[in-house]
Design a protein around this motif. Sequence first.
Motif, PDB file in Angstrom:
ATOM      1  N   VAL A   1       0.855  -1.182   0.000  1.00  0.00           N
ATOM      2  CA  VAL A   1       0.000   0.000   0.000  1.00  0.00           C
ATOM      3  C   VAL A   1       0.894   1.236   0.000  1.00  0.00           C
ATOM      4  CG1 VAL A   1      -1.798   1.266   1.227  1.00  0.00           C
ATOM      5  CG2 VAL A   1      -1.824  -1.229   1.237  1.00  0.00           C
ATOM      6  N   TYR A   2       0.669   2.131  -0.944  1.00  0.00           N
ATOM      7  CA  TYR A   2       1.510   3.306  -1.103  1.00  0.00           C
ATOM      8  C   TYR A   2       0.650   4.570  -1.185  1.00  0.00           C
ATOM      9  CZ  TYR A   2       4.901  -0.273  -2.459  1.00  0.00           C
ATOM     10  OH  TYR A   2       5.712  -1.381  -2.485  1.00  0.00           O
ATOM     11  N   ILE A   3       1.293   5.700  -0.939  1.00  0.00           N
ATOM     12  CA  ILE A   3       0.631   7.001  -1.057  1.00  0.00           C
ATOM     13  C   ILE A   3       1.149   7.707  -2.296  1.00  0.00           C
ATOM     14  CG2 ILE A   3       0.265   9.271  -0.020  1.00  0.00           C
ATOM     15  CD1 ILE A   3      -1.221   7.031   1.387  1.00  0.00           C
ATOM     16  N   VAL A   4       0.225   8.062  -3.170  1.00  0.00           N
ATOM     17  CA  VAL A   4       0.536   8.868  -4.344  1.00  0.00           C
ATOM     18  C   VAL A   4       0.075  10.289  -4.034  1.00  0.00           C
ATOM     19  CG1 VAL A   4       0.042   9.266  -6.780  1.00  0.00           C
ATOM     20  CG2 VAL A   4       0.338   6.922  -5.936  1.00  0.00           C
ATOM     21  N   ASN A   5       1.017  11.203  -3.902  1.00  0.00           N
ATOM     22  CA  ASN A   5       0.715  12.572  -3.468  1.00  0.00           C
ATOM     23  C   ASN A   5       0.839  13.530  -4.647  1.00  0.00           C
ATOM     24  OD1 ASN A   5       0.234  14.890  -2.062  1.00  0.00           O
ATOM     25  ND2 ASN A   5       1.940  14.672  -0.640  1.00  0.00           N
ATOM     26  N   ARG A   6      -0.284  13.816  -5.294  1.00  0.00           N
ATOM     27  CA  ARG A   6      -0.294  14.729  -6.437  1.00  0.00           C
ATOM     28  C   ARG A   6      -0.194  16.178  -5.972  1.00  0.00           C
ATOM     29  NH1 ARG A   6      -5.310  14.643  -9.642  1.00  0.00           N
ATOM     30  NH2 ARG A   6      -4.232  16.365 -10.646  1.00  0.00           N
ATOM     31  N   GLN A   7       0.728  16.912  -6.586  1.00  0.00           N
ATOM     32  CA  GLN A   7       0.902  18.320  -6.261  1.00  0.00           C
ATOM     33  C   GLN A   7       0.557  19.233  -7.429  1.00  0.00           C
ATOM     34  OE1 GLN A   7       1.737  19.533  -3.066  1.00  0.00           O
ATOM     35  NE2 GLN A   7       1.207  17.394  -2.672  1.00  0.00           N
ATOM     36  N   LYS A   8       0.273  18.654  -8.586  1.00  0.00           N
ATOM     37  CA  LYS A   8      -0.077  19.445  -9.765  1.00  0.00           C
ATOM     38  C   LYS A   8      -1.538  19.212 -10.124  1.00  0.00           C
ATOM     39  CE  LYS A   8       4.552  19.426 -11.817  1.00  0.00           C
ATOM     40  NZ  LYS A   8       5.352  19.159 -13.034  1.00  0.00           N
ATOM     41  N   GLY A   9      -2.135  20.221 -10.777  1.00  0.00           N
ATOM     42  CA  GLY A   9      -3.493  20.080 -11.267  1.00  0.00           C
ATOM     43  C   GLY A   9      -4.544  20.551 -10.281  1.00  0.00           C
ATOM     44  N   ASN A  10      -5.783  20.730 -10.794  1.00  0.00           N
ATOM     45  CA  ASN A  10      -6.909  21.115  -9.941  1.00  0.00           C
ATOM     46  C   ASN A  10      -8.124  20.233 -10.198  1.00  0.00           C
ATOM     47  OD1 ASN A  10      -7.809  21.994 -12.431  1.00  0.00           O
ATOM     48  ND2 ASN A  10      -8.164  24.121 -11.817  1.00  0.00           N
ATOM     49  N   GLU A  11      -7.876  19.050 -10.783  1.00  0.00           N
ATOM     50  CA  GLU A  11      -8.944  18.132 -11.165  1.00  0.00           C
ATOM     51  C   GLU A  11      -8.416  16.713 -10.986  1.00  0.00           C
ATOM     52  OE1 GLU A  11     -12.607  16.807 -13.008  1.00  0.00           O
ATOM     53  OE2 GLU A  11     -12.030  18.799 -12.328  1.00  0.00           O
ATOM     54  N   TYR A  12      -9.317  15.770 -10.691  1.00  0.00           N
ATOM     55  CA  TYR A  12      -8.867  14.385 -10.592  1.00  0.00           C
ATOM     56  C   TYR A  12      -8.243  13.963 -11.916  1.00  0.00           C
ATOM     57  CZ  TYR A  12     -12.716  12.504 -13.416  1.00  0.00           C
ATOM     58  OH  TYR A  12     -13.560  12.207 -14.448  1.00  0.00           O
ATOM     59  N   SER A  13      -7.347  12.997 -11.884  1.00  0.00           N
ATOM     60  CA  SER A  13      -6.661  12.571 -13.107  1.00  0.00           C
ATOM     61  C   SER A  13      -6.894  11.089 -13.367  1.00  0.00           C
ATOM     62  CB  SER A  13      -5.157  12.853 -13.000  1.00  0.00           C
ATOM     63  OG  SER A  13      -4.533  11.957 -12.096  1.00  0.00           O
TER      64      SER A  13
ATOM     65  N   PHE B   1      -8.547   6.223 -10.496  1.00  0.00           N
ATOM     66  CA  PHE B   1      -8.330   7.643 -10.752  1.00  0.00           C
ATOM     67  C   PHE B   1      -7.641   8.233  -9.537  1.00  0.00           C
ATOM     68  CE2 PHE B   1     -12.544   7.323  -8.811  1.00  0.00           C
ATOM     69  CZ  PHE B   1     -12.502   8.293  -7.826  1.00  0.00           C
ATOM     70  N   LEU B   2      -7.049   9.406  -9.709  1.00  0.00           N
ATOM     71  CA  LEU B   2      -6.291  10.037  -8.634  1.00  0.00           C
ATOM     72  C   LEU B   2      -6.865  11.402  -8.312  1.00  0.00           C
ATOM     73  CD1 LEU B   2      -2.642   9.238  -9.825  1.00  0.00           C
ATOM     74  CD2 LEU B   2      -3.974   8.010  -8.092  1.00  0.00           C
ATOM     75  N   ASP B   3      -7.172  11.621  -7.046  1.00  0.00           N
ATOM     76  CA  ASP B   3      -7.596  12.938  -6.590  1.00  0.00           C
ATOM     77  C   ASP B   3      -6.378  13.836  -6.405  1.00  0.00           C
ATOM     78  OD1 ASP B   3     -10.402  12.731  -6.475  1.00  0.00           O
ATOM     79  OD2 ASP B   3     -10.280  11.600  -4.605  1.00  0.00           O
ATOM     80  N   ILE B   4      -6.624  15.106  -6.166  1.00  0.00           N
ATOM     81  CA  ILE B   4      -5.549  16.037  -5.861  1.00  0.00           C
ATOM     82  C   ILE B   4      -5.005  15.695  -4.477  1.00  0.00           C
ATOM     83  CG2 ILE B   4      -4.964  18.483  -5.636  1.00  0.00           C
ATOM     84  CD1 ILE B   4      -7.522  19.030  -7.299  1.00  0.00           C
ATOM     85  N   GLU B   5      -3.705  15.810  -4.321  1.00  0.00           N
ATOM     86  CA  GLU B   5      -2.969  15.522  -3.096  1.00  0.00           C
ATOM     87  C   GLU B   5      -2.932  14.016  -2.816  1.00  0.00           C
ATOM     88  OE1 GLU B   5      -4.518  18.174  -0.092  1.00  0.00           O
ATOM     89  OE2 GLU B   5      -3.430  19.874  -0.942  1.00  0.00           O
TER      90      GLU B   5
END
Length: 249
Positions: A139-151, A219-223
């Motif tokens: 189990v890992y954490i993917v921490n998105r720092q770019k964008g303002n919409e789910y990807s 899908f990936l949310d922000i942060e």
Amino acid sequence: MITYDGFDLSPYLLVRDIGRPLMPPQEITSMSIAGRHGAYFLEKRHQSVVIPVEVVIFEHLDMSYFELKRFLAGKLNKSEPKPLIFDDEPDKYINAIIQDQTEIDDLIRAGQGTLNFFCPDPFYYAIEDEVFSFSGAGVYIVNRQKGNEYSEPLIEIQGTNSGGAIGVRTPFTSVRFSGTLQQGETLVLDSQLVTAYIVDGYGNKRSANQHLDSMDFPFLDIEENEVEFFTEGNATIQKATVYARSRWI
């Protein structure tokens, strides 16, 4: 001020105005119910975007005005959408293609008109995307720092499987692959295209959709996002890579 399909148009065009909306057009789906006031909301979707760019074309160096028009027509004529970049947002691109007529009001050695860029995908994407790599199942954490919409990420999994299963699970999605995966091959899950395939050591692709237990792609949310890579039976995971495909509306 604009780069299209890798070609800088700035030396050949003077951009007077760019019509970028705050948001893409919003398509609302609703349903009226007898005996109820108003409507029942079902969903909202982003529609395609048209970006009008008002330009002035002027005679350039060793080209006459009409030679320049032909030159620009060749650079703008594409058979499919290509990356469009604006200088005031150099870290983002949107895929676009010219639509409608491109009427230019000719003066003596210059002309003016509007280029209408049709963007079937209304999102802007990061030129330098976020990429996350992990070793083994877990189990890992993917921490998105770019964008303002789910990807909708692209996920590559290097490992092996024969009779077991390899899967990816998030709090809201789960997809499990039960097909054969040989050493040196890569299982690819493309959430944007909702498809899976295997790439062998020579770069050849074969479909893997028939070996999935669902089409519930992650899908990936922000942060912060919790992503689990798991195996069953004698399957193994050596490396998992997540290409975030960070995007903006």
